[in-house]
Each structure stands twice: as C-alpha cells, then as structure tokens.
Scaffold this motif. Sequence first.
Motif, PDB file in Angstrom:
ATOM      1  N   LYS A  16       0.881  -1.218  -0.110  1.00 36.53           N
ATOM      2  CA  LYS A  16       0.193   0.090   0.111  1.00 36.53           C
ATOM      3  C   LYS A  16       0.897   1.135  -0.131  1.00 36.53           C
ATOM      4  CE  LYS A  16      -2.377   1.111   3.808  1.00 36.53           C
ATOM      5  NZ  LYS A  16      -3.180   1.248   4.883  1.00 36.53           N
ATOM      6  N   ARG A  17       0.768   2.066  -1.013  1.00 33.90           N
ATOM      7  CA  ARG A  17       1.561   3.137  -1.144  1.00 33.90           C
ATOM      8  C   ARG A  17       1.294   4.364  -0.468  1.00 33.90           C
ATOM      9  NH1 ARG A  17       2.235   1.075  -7.117  1.00 33.90           N
ATOM     10  NH2 ARG A  17       3.994  -0.232  -7.053  1.00 33.90           N
ATOM     11  N   HIS A  18      -0.324   4.544  -0.178  1.00 37.97           N
ATOM     12  CA  HIS A  18      -0.695   5.755   0.548  1.00 37.97           C
ATOM     13  C   HIS A  18      -1.167   5.391   1.705  1.00 37.97           C
ATOM     14  CE1 HIS A  18      -0.857   6.979  -3.727  1.00 37.97           C
ATOM     15  NE2 HIS A  18      -0.676   8.415  -3.279  1.00 37.97           N
ATOM     16  N   LYS A  19      -0.662   6.145   2.734  1.00 35.96           N
ATOM     17  CA  LYS A  19      -0.816   5.699   4.387  1.00 35.96           C
ATOM     18  C   LYS A  19      -2.553   6.168   4.341  1.00 35.96           C
ATOM     19  CE  LYS A  19       0.708  10.188   6.074  1.00 35.96           C
ATOM     20  NZ  LYS A  19      -0.452  10.853   5.656  1.00 35.96           N
TER      21      LYS A  19
ATOM     22  N   PRO B  82      -1.352  12.203  -9.540  1.00 35.55           N
ATOM     23  CA  PRO B  82      -2.170  11.083  -9.440  1.00 35.55           C
ATOM     24  C   PRO B  82      -1.990  10.179  -8.123  1.00 35.55           C
ATOM     25  CG  PRO B  82      -0.340  10.770 -10.869  1.00 35.55           C
ATOM     26  CD  PRO B  82      -0.276  12.106  -9.973  1.00 35.55           C
ATOM     27  N   ASP B  83      -3.088   9.825  -7.341  1.00 33.72           N
ATOM     28  CA  ASP B  83      -2.831   8.743  -6.017  1.00 33.72           C
ATOM     29  C   ASP B  83      -3.446   7.456  -6.422  1.00 33.72           C
ATOM     30  OD1 ASP B  83      -2.277  10.940  -4.431  1.00 33.72           O
ATOM     31  OD2 ASP B  83      -4.037  11.721  -4.592  1.00 33.72           O
ATOM     32  N   TYR B  84      -4.743   7.330  -6.955  1.00 27.20           N
ATOM     33  CA  TYR B  84      -5.243   6.229  -7.082  1.00 27.20           C
ATOM     34  C   TYR B  84      -5.701   5.621  -8.457  1.00 27.20           C
ATOM     35  CZ  TYR B  84      -5.607   6.954  -1.876  1.00 27.20           C
ATOM     36  OH  TYR B  84      -5.294   7.305  -0.632  1.00 27.20           O
ATOM     37  N   TYR B  85      -5.807   4.377  -8.615  1.00 32.37           N
ATOM     38  CA  TYR B  85      -6.759   4.131 -10.072  1.00 32.37           C
ATOM     39  C   TYR B  85      -7.421   2.576  -9.727  1.00 32.37           C
ATOM     40  CZ  TYR B  85      -2.759   0.899 -11.436  1.00 32.37           C
ATOM     41  OH  TYR B  85      -1.839   0.003 -11.255  1.00 32.37           O
ATOM     42  N   MET B 106       0.193  -1.447 -16.297  1.00 32.15           N
ATOM     43  CA  MET B 106      -0.305  -0.320 -15.393  1.00 32.15           C
ATOM     44  C   MET B 106       0.601  -0.133 -14.324  1.00 32.15           C
ATOM     45  SD  MET B 106      -4.499  -1.206 -15.495  1.00 32.15           S
ATOM     46  CE  MET B 106      -4.663  -2.589 -16.250  1.00 32.15           C
ATOM     47  N   GLU B 107       0.785  -1.323 -13.633  1.00 30.50           N
ATOM     48  CA  GLU B 107       1.789  -1.279 -12.356  1.00 30.50           C
ATOM     49  C   GLU B 107       2.959  -0.588 -12.707  1.00 30.50           C
ATOM     50  OE1 GLU B 107       1.563  -1.817  -9.342  1.00 30.50           O
ATOM     51  OE2 GLU B 107       3.897  -1.994  -8.843  1.00 30.50           O
ATOM     52  N   ASP B 108       3.622  -0.909 -13.638  1.00 33.33           N
ATOM     53  CA  ASP B 108       5.032  -0.177 -13.983  1.00 33.33           C
ATOM     54  C   ASP B 108       5.020   1.270 -14.051  1.00 33.33           C
ATOM     55  OD1 ASP B 108       6.189  -2.832 -14.006  1.00 33.33           O
ATOM     56  OD2 ASP B 108       6.735  -2.899 -15.919  1.00 33.33           O
ATOM     57  N   LEU B 109       3.775   1.579 -14.849  1.00 31.08           N
ATOM     58  CA  LEU B 109       3.646   3.052 -14.837  1.00 31.08           C
ATOM     59  C   LEU B 109       3.104   3.763 -13.532  1.00 31.08           C
ATOM     60  CD1 LEU B 109       3.639   5.719 -16.667  1.00 31.08           C
ATOM     61  CD2 LEU B 109       1.233   5.232 -17.323  1.00 31.08           C
ATOM     62  N   GLY B 110       1.965   3.219 -12.970  1.00 31.23           N
ATOM     63  CA  GLY B 110       1.615   3.517 -11.784  1.00 31.23           C
ATOM     64  C   GLY B 110       2.462   3.681 -10.604  1.00 31.23           C
ATOM     65  N   SER B 111       3.715   2.716 -10.686  1.00 30.81           N
ATOM     66  CA  SER B 111       4.499   2.799  -9.461  1.00 30.81           C
ATOM     67  C   SER B 111       5.609   3.930  -9.618  1.00 30.81           C
ATOM     68  CB  SER B 111       5.308   1.467  -9.530  1.00 30.81           C
ATOM     69  OG  SER B 111       6.210   1.301 -10.613  1.00 30.81           O
ATOM     70  N   MET B 112       5.522   4.491 -10.664  1.00 37.20           N
ATOM     71  CA  MET B 112       6.569   5.614 -10.951  1.00 37.20           C
ATOM     72  C   MET B 112       5.806   6.658 -10.226  1.00 37.20           C
ATOM     73  SD  MET B 112       7.383   5.822 -14.902  1.00 37.20           S
ATOM     74  CE  MET B 112       8.207   4.451 -15.833  1.00 37.20           C
ATOM     75  N   PHE B 113       4.488   6.738  -9.923  1.00 41.19           N
ATOM     76  CA  PHE B 113       4.175   7.935  -9.295  1.00 41.19           C
ATOM     77  C   PHE B 113       3.338   7.671  -8.029  1.00 41.19           C
ATOM     78  CE2 PHE B 113       3.295   8.426 -14.060  1.00 41.19           C
ATOM     79  CZ  PHE B 113       4.425   9.662 -14.083  1.00 41.19           C
ATOM     80  N   GLN B 114       3.776   6.288  -7.501  1.00 41.13           N
ATOM     81  CA  GLN B 114       3.337   5.818  -6.097  1.00 41.13           C
ATOM     82  C   GLN B 114       1.797   5.464  -6.316  1.00 41.13           C
ATOM     83  OE1 GLN B 114       5.542   4.948  -3.390  1.00 41.13           O
ATOM     84  NE2 GLN B 114       6.899   4.797  -5.164  1.00 41.13           N
TER      85      GLN B 114
END
Lengths: 329, 329
Positions: A16-19, B82-85, B106-114
């Motif tokens: 979980k990346r966001h607390k 961006p926070d969640y999707y 998706m995970e590879d791109l999303g993880s760049m922005f936590q």
Amino acid sequence: MVDEFSLIQSIQPKEKRHKDLMTGIGDDAAVYRTDHHAEQMICMDTMTEGIHFTSATMKAYDIGWKALAANISDIAAMGGFPDYYLVSVAMPSEWSSEMKEMYRGMEDLGSMFQMDLIGGDTTSSRSGLVITITAVGHAEQGKVFLRSGAKPGDLVFVTGYLGESAAGLALLLKDIDINDQKAKHQLIKSHQRPMPQVEAARLLRGIPSRFAVNDISDGLASEANEIAEASGVTININYQSLPVSKSLSQLDAHDQRRFMLSGGEDYQLLITAPEENSEVLRDVFMKHGVLLTKIGVVTRGRPEVYLIDKGTKTLLTKSGYNHFKSNKE
Amino acid sequence: MVDEFSLIQSIQPKEKRHKDLMTGIGDDAAVYRTDHHAEQMICMDTMTEGIHFTSATMKAYDIGWKALAANISDIAAMGGFPDYYLVSVAMPSEWSSEMKEMYRGMEDLGSMFQMDLIGGDTTSSRSGLVITITAVGHAEQGKVFLRSGAKPGDLVFVTGYLGESAAGLALLLKDIDINDQKAKHQLIKSHQRPMPQVEAARLLRGIPSRFAVNDISDGLASEANEIAEASGVTININYQSLPVSKSLSQLDAHDQRRFMLSGGEDYQLLITAPEENSEVLRDVFMKHGVLLTKIGVVTRGRPEVYLIDKGTKTLLTKSGYNHFKSNKE
C-alpha cells in the motif's frame, strides 16, 4: 479465460503506497481518507451486453438505472452515502436515442440521492454495449462497514427480499412463467430497476455498533461466503428464516430456493451485528419501515457457510450449491 | 450514432447538487473539495479494441500502460498529482496470460507515481477488449488548472514534442515507412508507451501564476480549440514554432504537419500563461530538463484557433483542417 478470483489474486497489490488508503481491492468499494473527519469511498462496476443484459431483458433506461444502482449499492454496503458518478460507455453504432434514455435512467436514480454526474467517456464499440460506472461516496470517520467485521456470536440479517431479481430474469427469458400478472410485473421490475439500500446504510450508521456488511450482487450464498472468508468465521443461515416476498411465493419451491440462495442483483444488504445490538437494530429498521430479517448466526470455525433447513445442515458454496457435509450437526 | 459532443451536451447536468463540486463534465477531470486544504480530482478514460488499438498496434502490456497514462495525463492537465486508480476490463474469452501483462503495464507506470490500484471490475466481452480506468488525484486548494483560464495577452506553450504518437501509429499500420530504425523505434514507443506529464504539472504548481492547461489527447488543433472555447479567446499558433523531434523530422513535411496538428495521444500539456510569468516558466522548465516551447499567443476575439505559417493565417478547426479564411491578416 482466467477466472475472476484468480485474476484478482494475481493483480492484488503487494503493498500500500498511500498511508491514507484504508481499504483497497477486496471489499465492495475502496476507502481512503482525505481529511480528519471523513472517508471517501469509490467503486467501479461494469455491465456488458450479452453478459449482464440483452435487448430482451433490459431497455436502455433500465440499463442506466441498474448500472448506477449496482455502484450505489457498493457505496451503501460500505456504510457510505453516494455523492458523484462518472460514466463510460462503449456504444454500438446502432445506438442513438437509446443513449439519452440510458442517461435518463441514471439521472432518475441518481437524483434520488442528490448525486452529480461529473465525468466519463464515450467510445464506439464493435459489438455490444459496455457501460462502466464509477461512484464516489463518503462516510464519517470510523463509520465504514467492512466484510471483515463479523465475529462469533453475531447475528446475521438481510434487508428486503431475496431472489426477486433472478426470478424476474427467468421470467424475461421465459425459463419460468407464472399466472399472477401483478407478481410477474413486480419480479421483472426488481430485475430491471433494483433499489440500492442507501436508506438501510444510513440507519446502520446511526446505530453505535460494529457491523459487517456486504451487498447482495452475486447471490446470498456468494456474499455470505465473502463475509465468512474476510472475517474468518462460520456463517449459519436458517433457510426457513429467509424472507419470501409475496411475488416470489408464486413460484414453485425449487425455483424459490435457487433464486433466494444463488440469484444475484437483489442489491439488498447482508449484515452481521453483535447480538446485544440486535434489538435496537430491529427497532430502528422497523420504525423507518425498512424490512430487516434475522436469517442466521455467526459461529467460531472455518470460513464457511452452512445452510440449516429443517434440522439438516449442509455446506453452502459460493455458487449456492449445497454439499451434504454433515447431518443434524 | 450520436457524436460525442452533442451527447455530452445532452447529458450535461443542468444543476450542481453538491456545493463542494467545483468542476464537473467539460474539463480533463472533475474536481471536488473534501476539506479546506485539498481538492480531489477524478477522471475516467476508456480504450476499446478495434477503435483505440488492435493486436497489430499494441501488446497487452502497452494497452495497460497507455490506458493508465491517458488517465494520469488528465489528472496532470488539471494540475493534480495522481494517487489511486481503478480498472474495469471487459475481456474477450481468448485472453488469459495477456491480462497479467496488461496489469503489469499499469503497475509499471503507476509505481512511478506511487499510485495504488484500489479496485475495479472484470467481465467477459463478446468481442474485443474494453478497458476503462478511473484515476483519482489531488491538488492543493487553488492550484487547479482549468481550460477556461486563458486570457488575451497570454502566451501559449507546449511540453515535449507533438505528432510522435500518430507517426508511430502510422508506422505500425504501415501507412508510412522510414529507413531510420532508431527513429522508427522511438516513434512507435511514443505511441505504445506515452509518458504523462506529471512532472510538468508539478513544475506549474510551483509557479505563482494563472494557467490554462489541456492535455493533448486528441491533437493540438482539437485541444487548442477547447481552451479557446472554454476561455472565450482566440488562440494563434505559429506553425514554425512547433517543436519537431529528431525522429519526426525523418518524415516528409506533409506527414509531419498532419501528425503535429491533428495527431492525438501525445499526452503533452498545452499551456497558456500571462506574458509576465513566461520567463520564470521557461527558467523553471529548463532547470528541470522538461522541454517547453512557446508556440503562440492568446488574443481577444472569437473562440477560434488560427495557424500562422510563413505569414499566412488560416482557421484551424478541431480536426486540424485548415480553412483559408483570411490571408496576411
């Protein structure tokens, strides 16, 4: 094709990346905090032509209504109040005036809860209609109802009636028929224009108690198993206690049974609550005219669901299939 | 079939029910307030097989990456982080291992922005794949960039390069070809794995200035017209100022032009800013190594876009078509 369960397992994030994220994948809606007083919740539900509906079962207006109802129901099952929704439609080329009807169906339901339509997307579809809705809601801090909230000793309740939507679908598909036209109309309406239990969720929020809640989108058997698994408890449902609507009672006993146990899309709430709070729970629901029925108990044990029917106890699988596992236990 | 514009017109809510709703339908993302310090933003974008991609143009990994990129880009265009999707997939029966690849993209791109993947839905599709993503982000209060923020006298900027994605698509479809394999690879990569301009949005947030921002998903001509309409201004773009990447420069002049003006899915940001802030804007972007190019000016006038090319001024429609309306104006 991957089954949905193993797919969800494989895509389930490891971290979980966001607390501020309280609940991600695995409940009716995701919950995250944006300030100290309120929790936001968000969910997404898709309806696909040929899978969830056909032109024989649902008109455009109904499709819009029901797609939004499914999402509102997920918010309600978390104890939230729905605020906003976004709509994405992949639209077959022959659709035109139907689009407006579909949005009218959403608007008519959404306006009951003062929801705002705030965005979405429209694309073409090579074949059937695909509609995806995202709903956003909120709850006061600490008032979120998770599937994991059930404990041994809790009682199990359900709002409204079960099986009406599945019976309505069977009537529409001419799998069954009944003579009582009023009952037929009611069952079909339950399938086409289900009413999400926002009011029931509001009543629950007002009661200072612990609850586990799941909305009945995939059938009682499936949803009860989800609570049992998430909470690590055994759920025992008394078949004789299930609320049978007057319309459903027109069907033969076998059909009643399969629709009540396995029929989906009723969008009623399945609730567990500590026994000591059950009286106030019943009083509040009765006072507000929302049908609530005690249908079982939570016990210590493996995460399984048992159906007790005239003294016989059988294992109830997610699909609603009964395994005769142990008699007269 | 209803065109998207008239559909959006017809479904556009007549009233706003929540006072916390700041921007609904009509910008890149919807914006609503949940507390006094932050604004939430949410968007939804769909990609459909046969419309947005085919098996010839995109692998499963790329589809996941790009579908999320389109959503992150909408959040960035509003000035958000961006926070969640959430992901909804209507999946053809022949898909299996591809699903995991798509989620990995998706995970590879999303993880760049936590980003956290927090929900979604999976259904079957009778024909092609339909993927819908909802992204949720946030911005500090007052730091939201709307399309309506442009004023006469502003300068017009664009991040990165234009037309690469459309050129990559043309190469994949064998509509065009080039000998330079490195350039070919770069253009195809721009089509398959675009990078949303989250960093550019972050830089803009740090500059105390008014901005109008739109992300270039449907081509420069279309996005510039959207800002012109939303802001009630005329936008004048100097064709000679448009940034041409080394890879795009391998194409003939006609192809360069059509891809830069009308090619979509570059996910760069189109920005207008007051002239007095343009120096600090350029300095900040240069310092952080983010390409920013001045391409035009905003003037008082009808909500239209003009293209100035070697002293000739033509009306640029949303589709990128040039009407010779007035010469040497």
